[in-house]
Design a protein around this motif. Structure first.
Motif, PDB file in Angstrom:
ATOM      1  N   ARG A  54      52.401  44.521  41.756  1.00 35.05           N
ATOM      2  CA  ARG A  54      51.411  44.515  40.370  1.00 35.05           C
ATOM      3  C   ARG A  54      51.783  45.058  39.949  1.00 35.05           C
ATOM      4  O   ARG A  54      52.692  46.149  39.341  1.00 35.05           O
ATOM      5  N   ASN A  58      46.285  48.727  38.256  1.00 35.69           N
ATOM      6  CA  ASN A  58      44.583  48.522  38.572  1.00 35.69           C
ATOM      7  C   ASN A  58      44.627  49.804  39.425  1.00 35.69           C
ATOM      8  O   ASN A  58      45.234  50.930  40.793  1.00 35.69           O
ATOM      9  N   PRO A  59      43.260  50.184  39.735  1.00 29.95           N
ATOM     10  CA  PRO A  59      42.603  51.420  39.953  1.00 29.95           C
ATOM     11  C   PRO A  59      42.490  51.119  41.236  1.00 29.95           C
ATOM     12  O   PRO A  59      42.242  50.188  41.937  1.00 29.95           O
ATOM     13  N   ILE A  61      41.208  52.050  45.936  1.00 32.54           N
ATOM     14  CA  ILE A  61      39.728  52.303  46.289  1.00 32.54           C
ATOM     15  C   ILE A  61      40.568  54.350  46.953  1.00 32.54           C
ATOM     16  O   ILE A  61      41.709  54.073  47.998  1.00 32.54           O
ATOM     17  N   THR A  93      32.166  50.174  49.170  1.00 35.28           N
ATOM     18  CA  THR A  93      32.564  50.938  48.664  1.00 35.28           C
ATOM     19  C   THR A  93      31.782  51.723  47.029  1.00 35.28           C
ATOM     20  O   THR A  93      31.009  50.758  46.399  1.00 35.28           O
ATOM     21  N   ILE A  95      31.972  52.982  43.034  1.00 35.98           N
ATOM     22  CA  ILE A  95      32.330  53.215  42.608  1.00 35.98           C
ATOM     23  C   ILE A  95      30.967  54.559  41.804  1.00 35.98           C
ATOM     24  O   ILE A  95      30.369  54.282  41.004  1.00 35.98           O
ATOM     25  N   SER A 140      45.213  46.404  49.347  1.00 33.95           N
ATOM     26  CA  SER A 140      44.804  44.972  50.224  1.00 33.95           C
ATOM     27  C   SER A 140      46.364  45.299  50.883  1.00 33.95           C
ATOM     28  O   SER A 140      46.726  45.490  49.791  1.00 33.95           O
ATOM     29  N   SER A 178      36.017  45.232  51.124  1.00 34.93           N
ATOM     30  CA  SER A 178      34.396  45.290  51.336  1.00 34.93           C
ATOM     31  C   SER A 178      33.616  44.863  49.768  1.00 34.93           C
ATOM     32  O   SER A 178      34.522  44.748  48.925  1.00 34.93           O
ATOM     33  N   ARG A 192      31.855  43.224  43.499  1.00 37.03           N
ATOM     34  CA  ARG A 192      33.138  42.496  43.774  1.00 37.03           C
ATOM     35  C   ARG A 192      32.325  42.661  45.578  1.00 37.03           C
ATOM     36  O   ARG A 192      32.040  43.354  46.295  1.00 37.03           O
ATOM     37  N   THR A 220      36.712  44.768  34.584  1.00 34.58           N
ATOM     38  CA  THR A 220      36.820  45.651  34.471  1.00 34.58           C
ATOM     39  C   THR A 220      36.524  46.446  36.272  1.00 34.58           C
ATOM     40  O   THR A 220      37.564  47.009  36.476  1.00 34.58           O
ATOM     41  N   SER A 221      36.823  45.640  36.903  1.00 28.30           N
ATOM     42  CA  SER A 221      36.598  45.659  38.993  1.00 28.30           C
ATOM     43  C   SER A 221      38.427  44.119  38.471  1.00 28.30           C
ATOM     44  O   SER A 221      37.873  43.059  38.625  1.00 28.30           O
ATOM     45  N   GLY A 223      40.294  43.835  41.003  1.00 24.74           N
ATOM     46  CA  GLY A 223      40.262  42.253  41.280  1.00 24.74           C
ATOM     47  C   GLY A 223      39.116  40.863  41.312  1.00 24.74           C
ATOM     48  O   GLY A 223      39.104  40.462  41.702  1.00 24.74           O
TER      49      GLY A 223
HETATM   50  O1  TXA Z   1      38.529  46.595  52.219  1.00 22.48           O
HETATM   51  C1  TXA Z   1      38.390  47.004  51.026  1.00 22.48           C
HETATM   52  O2  TXA Z   1      38.360  47.276  49.778  1.00 22.48           O
HETATM   53  C2  TXA Z   1      40.224  46.691  51.227  1.00 22.48           C
HETATM   54  C3  TXA Z   1      40.459  48.110  51.711  1.00 22.48           C
HETATM   55  C4  TXA Z   1      41.981  48.840  51.888  1.00 22.48           C
HETATM   56  O3  TXA Z   1      39.432  48.764  51.902  1.00 22.48           O
HETATM   57  N1  TXA Z   1      40.174  47.083  49.752  1.00 22.48           N
HETATM   58  C5  TXA Z   1      40.552  46.895  48.884  1.00 22.48           C
HETATM   59  O4  TXA Z   1      41.623  46.849  47.342  1.00 22.48           O
HETATM   60  O5  TXA Z   1      40.595  45.142  49.013  1.00 22.48           O
HETATM   61  P1  TXA Z   1      41.726  46.349  46.255  1.00 22.48           P
HETATM   62  O6  TXA Z   1      42.383  47.349  45.521  1.00 22.48           O
HETATM   63  O7  TXA Z   1      42.544  45.030  46.719  1.00 22.48           O
HETATM   64  O8  TXA Z   1      40.375  45.714  45.525  1.00 22.48           O
HETATM   65  C6  TXA Z   1      40.228  46.812  44.705  1.00 22.48           C
HETATM   66  C7  TXA Z   1      39.413  46.617  44.147  1.00 22.48           C
HETATM   67  C8  TXA Z   1      39.870  46.299  42.858  1.00 22.48           C
HETATM   68  O9  TXA Z   1      39.500  44.675  42.158  1.00 22.48           O
HETATM   69  C9  TXA Z   1      39.861  47.815  42.006  1.00 22.48           C
HETATM   70  O10 TXA Z   1      39.947  46.738  40.637  1.00 22.48           O
HETATM   71  C10 TXA Z   1      38.233  47.658  41.678  1.00 22.48           C
HETATM   72  O11 TXA Z   1      38.677  47.769  42.835  1.00 22.48           O
HETATM   73  N2  TXA Z   1      38.375  49.050  41.645  1.00 22.48           N
HETATM   74  C11 TXA Z   1      39.243  50.482  42.215  1.00 22.48           C
HETATM   75  N3  TXA Z   1      38.691  51.665  41.914  1.00 22.48           N
HETATM   76  C12 TXA Z   1      37.621  51.331  40.121  1.00 22.48           C
HETATM   77  C13 TXA Z   1      37.272  51.548  39.584  1.00 22.48           C
HETATM   78  N4  TXA Z   1      37.054  53.056  39.433  1.00 22.48           N
HETATM   79  N5  TXA Z   1      35.957  51.024  38.609  1.00 22.48           N
HETATM   80  C14 TXA Z   1      36.521  49.327  38.592  1.00 22.48           C
HETATM   81  N6  TXA Z   1      36.948  48.926  39.585  1.00 22.48           N
HETATM   82  C15 TXA Z   1      37.869  49.691  40.454  1.00 22.48           C
END
Ligand code: TXA
Ligand code: MG
Length: 315
Positions: A54, A58-59, A61, A93, A95, A140, A178, A192, A220-221, A223
């Motif tokens: 990466r 990025n933040p 979960i 999920t 925030i 992921s 999610s 998302r 902001t997200s 992803g």
């Molecule tokens: O289904 C899912 O959500 C999977 C499984 C493993 O739980 N996880 C997942 O994580 O898809 P990831 O990192 O691929 O996507 C998480 C998204 C990212 O776009 C990240 O920027 C956003 O969530 N995100 C996480 N923490 C955040 C925060 N504090 N504020 C804004 N966006 C956040």
């Protein structure tokens, strides 16, 4: 040698010990496989970014196994608890404002004042979190900018030795990530679209839920980055069966001729479960140099599917 371990008590202990020692464990959830580390261990969390390649922090979960763990990480209000009771464990999920007292969470939150938390609906994920005794930060379990993994083999193919242990729990049932909702604002905003539909959320809340479009290149997200879910082959979307070109591998939806059909009966939930596995198959087949995908309706999980394939088709 493969680092894929079948799920049993002994291997669960190996995996939980790996998390406690600051290692990386890939594990199944109902959405996609996660690449997990102890949320409170910044060094371990940093390893996640390295393993995924990466480009930025990025933040991530944080995954929990009991609603009680939520208040250790975040500052939940009544609305958050009501949603948790209704939809957790599940593909949703939150925030929320983070507990600022805990600087160990700085990296997991990428320095933001908010934290994202979810309770996954998968017995292996829940058992791993419980036995590790800590929230598990997990994106992921794939290299950055590649298709999300829905089987243990996808994880092994993408991350290889960059992950210490891969717990095998078979194929993920939901198949898209999610749904992420922002609970720091008056209105609930979907950041998302994902495994829980907008309709389900609105029905429970009794009010409209907003959809964030944001700036996808400066999200902001994060992803929301446009080229996030990219297959290796050039991909066109919204391609009707009659518009399919002879050099295209065709992924269909509903009753039609195609190479792979996301859902012959036109069911968006079934299509979501098949989506990433079929994209993996489409990009590894060698008969066609390109991919085309049939139109998918925007209702139910179709919103999440269209979001992912729009990114996949981005040049
Ligand atoms: O289904 C899912 O959500 C999977 C499984 C493993 O739980 N996880 C997942 O994580 O898809 P990831 O990192 O691929 O996507 C998480 C998204 C990212 O776009 C990240 O920027 C956003 O969530 N995100 C996480 N923490 C955040 C925060 N504090 N504020 C804004 N966006 C956040
Ligand atoms: Mg991801």
């Amino acid at each position: 040698m493969s680092n894929i371990l079948e799920f049993n008590e002994q291997n669960l202990t190996i995996a939980a010990t790996t998390i406690k020692k600051g290692g990386l464990v890939a594990f199944p959830t109902e959405t996609v496989y996660g690449l997990g580390a102890d949320s409170y261990n910044a060094k371990a969390v940093a390893q996640i970014f390295a393993a995924k390649g990466r480009p930025t922090f990025n933040p991530l979960i944080s995954h929990i196994a009991e609603i009680d763990m939520l208040k250790e990480l975040a500052v939940p209000d009544a609305r958050a608890y009501a949603l948790a009771k209704e939809f957790w464990p599940g593909p949703l999920t939150f925030i929320l404002p983070r507990r600022t007292s805990n600087s160990a969470l700085d990296l997991v939150c990428a320095g933001l004042p908010n934290i994202s938390v979810r309770m996954p609906n998968h017995p292996i994920a829940l058992a791993l979190i419980k036995q590790s005794g800590t929230p598990i930060a997990a994106p992921s379990a794939n290299r950055s900018q590649t298709i999300s993994p829905t089987t243990a083999q996808h994880v092994a193919d993408s991350l290889g030795d960059n992950v210490d242990v891969i717990l095998d729990g078979g194929a993920c049932k939901v198949g898209v990530e999610s749904t992420i909702i922002d609970l720091t604002t008056k209105d609930v905003v979907i950041l998302r679209a994902g495994g829980l539909s907008k309709e389900n959320l609105e029905e429970f809340l009794g009010e409209k839920v907003l959809l964030s479009h944001g700036n996808p290149e400066l999200p902001t997200s994060p992803g929301q980055m446009l080229k996030h879910y990219a297959p290796k082959l050039s991909t066109r979307i919204n391609v009707a069966p009659t518009d399919r070109q002879s050099d295209e591998f065709y992924i269909g939806f509903g009753d039609m001729d195609c190479d792979l059909n996301l859902s012959p009966t036109g069911d968006t939930t079934e299509a979501a479960a098949n989506l990433f596995a079929y994209m993996h198959l489409a990009e590894t087949q060698t008969t066609y140099p390109k991919i085309a995908i049939a139109p998918i309706p925007n209702n139910g999980l179709g919103l999440a599917i269209n979001d992912r394939i729009r990114r996949a088709s981005y040049k």
